[in-house]
Enzyme design. Structure first.
Site, short mmCIF file in Angstrom:
data_model
loop_
_atom_site.label_atom_id
_atom_site.label_comp_id
_atom_site.label_asym_id
_atom_site.label_seq_id
_atom_site.Cartn_x
_atom_site.Cartn_y
_atom_site.Cartn_z
N CYS A 15 0.95 -8.74 5.50
CA CYS A 15 1.33 -8.43 4.06
C CYS A 15 2.68 -9.26 3.94
CB CYS A 15 1.30 -6.94 3.73
SG CYS A 15 -0.09 -6.25 4.14
N HIS A 65 8.53 -3.74 -1.48
CA HIS A 65 7.43 -3.77 -1.00
C HIS A 65 6.37 -2.63 -1.62
CE1 HIS A 65 4.16 -5.20 1.64
NE2 HIS A 65 4.37 -4.53 2.08
N GLU A 120 10.59 2.45 3.67
CA GLU A 120 11.48 1.45 2.83
C GLU A 120 12.49 2.19 2.06
OE1 GLU A 120 10.61 -2.20 -0.10
OE2 GLU A 120 9.03 -0.86 0.20
N LYS A 127 3.24 -3.38 -7.20
CA LYS A 127 2.00 -3.02 -6.80
C LYS A 127 1.27 -1.99 -7.81
CE LYS A 127 2.43 -4.60 -2.05
NZ LYS A 127 4.04 -5.15 -2.17
N HIS A 130 -2.01 -4.42 -4.24
CA HIS A 130 -1.59 -5.13 -3.06
C HIS A 130 -1.99 -6.36 -2.75
CE1 HIS A 130 0.26 -5.95 0.68
NE2 HIS A 130 0.46 -4.79 1.15
N PHE A 189 1.82 -4.96 8.41
CA PHE A 189 1.24 -4.43 9.80
C PHE A 189 1.77 -5.28 10.84
CE2 PHE A 189 -3.00 -2.24 7.98
CZ PHE A 189 -2.03 -1.44 7.46
#
Length: 422
Positions: free
Chosen positions: A179, A318, A329, A348, A353, A410
């Site tokens: 991502c 994000h 975050e 998002k 996403h 990830f």
């Protein structure tokens, strides 16, 4: 998207490096095919999540996503190449073509092909083609595996195809950091320009993984929202968030030295002023709970830009809408800027996403907001117990100011970009 033509200022930054500016942008998103489609959609505060149409999801536990509507790559590459290219690469090639067209509308590039580079990434690559071919192999054997499977599934296909299409023979590389891919691609493209390895770099990310196995896999690991109302499912930083909504799309920018863009007399859309990247080195899917790795990336980007935290007008987060990401975050943003001290938005909630494309599309949105002085709202955000000032409900006027765009992945990859209006 327009910008100031030419300009005045030093050709180098606070460290004596070439300043890197954006002269072209192209996107393919769930809001449509253009930058104006993206911007208008984000300002509306509405979600694009709908029942999946790209495959029959009737047996899946999650049956909705954010698809790119009415995508037709034939006018760009022709029907033959469409059949030989995975949808992910087609989204990337067409978005990059739009960015290049925008950058050269007023004047062509005045550089040799060897000085033109590409940094293009995908988190997964041609997974749609791979899934289809594995099913074909299982049912009909090896003779039914297509001869174009390898070039269609490889994650570096987009970078290669952009170079082939435009004759760019300079530096060319592919990034695949899940991502964080799109943000890494822009940061690495900026480094190529700064360090003098290229004079034009087309960079960004693409993804199309709304596929049967991918949706099943993310659902099985508990990452996707199970909200019964698709348009309300993605809820970044909201106290009722329960997972993300899968999206698809692509975002690309054209980067050049400031001095070259001024000499060409073309509109400058903004500057990539700072780039920071770290790794949590903690867990393959979960972030460090205190957000320390993310905070370090933001601080690195601010130092790279030579800007204090107080100069930042907003953060394009994000903001995945997952419990763990958003809390980590929020802790990172609070550590760097102070609790609730800077407006925060997440795209998002509106477009889902976009995985490998997310960081690039969101950096473009952050640059638009920085230049226009307006922060789009975070769709579906109704309230939070996290230490962040989330822009929700309506767009917020903040005035023109630098922005930070964050991307986390990830594997623990953390990226932050500082984007400045000119």
């Amino acid at each position: 998207m327009t910008g100031a033509a030419g300009g005045t200022g030093s050709p180098t930054d606070h460290r004596g490096r070439r300043r890197v500016v954006v002269t072209g942008v192209g996107v393919k998103t769930p809001f449509g095919q253009t930058v104006d489609d993206l911007w208008d959609g984000l300002l509306s505060g509405r979600s694009t999540a709908r029942p999946i149409t790209l495959f029959d999801a009737s047996e899946h536990s999650v049956g909705f996503a954010c698809e790119v509507p009415d995508f037709d790559p034939v006018p760009y590459v022709g029907p033959k190449e469409v059949r030989r290219t995975d949808r992910a690469a087609l989204l990337g090639v067409t978005a990059a073509a739009d960015a290049i067209a925008a950058a050269t509308e007023a004047a062509p590039f005045d550089v040799e092909p060897l000085r033109c580079g590409v940094v293009a990434g995908s988190g997964i690559g041609g997974i749609r083609t791979l899934e289809d071919q594995v099913v074909g192999y299982a049912h009909k054997g090896p003779s039914k595996v297509g001869p174009f499977l390898v070039p269609m599934m490889m994650s570096n296909a987009t970078a290669a195809l952009i170079a082939i299409r435009h004759g760019f023979t300079g530096p060319n590389t592919s990034v695949s950091t899940a991502c964080a891919t799109g943000a890494h691609a822009i940061g690495e493209g900026a480094r190529l320009v700064r360090e003098g390895m290229a004079d034009v770099v087309v960079c960004g990310g693409t993804e199309s993984c709304i596929t049967p196995v991918t949706i099943a896999a993310f659902a099985r690991m508990g990452a996707l929202s199970r909200n019964p109302e698709p348009e309300r499912a993605s809820r970044p930083f909201d106290r009722d968030r329960d997972g993300f909504v899968m999206g698809e799309g692509a975002g690309f920018v054209v980067l050049e030295p400031y001095e070259a863009a001024v000499a060409r007399g073309v509109p400058i859309l903004g500057e990539v002023a700072g780039y920071g990247m770290t790794c949590d080195a903690h867990h393959i899917t979960a972030p460090v709970e205190d957000g320390s790795g993310a905070a370090a990336a933001i601080e690195m980007a601010l130092a790279d830009a030579g800007l204090p935290a107080s100069s930042i007008g907003h953060v394009n987060a994000h903001g995945t809408s997952t419990p763990h990401n958003d809390s980590a975050e929020a802790a990172a943003v609070a550590k760097v800027f102070g609790p609730g001290a800077v407006p925060v938005t997440s795209n998002k909630g509106a477009i889902g996403h976009l995985i490998g494309a997310a960081g690039a599309v969101e950096a473009i949105a952050a640059l638009l907001a920085a230049d226009r002085g307006v922060v789009p709202p975070t769709a579906n955000h109704e309230g939070t117990d996290l230490p962040v000032d989330v822009v929700a409900g309506e767009p917020r006027e903040i005035g023109r100011a630098p922005a930070v765009s964050t991307s986390f992945a990830f594997g623990g990859h953390n990226v932050a970009l500082v984007l400045k209006p000119l």
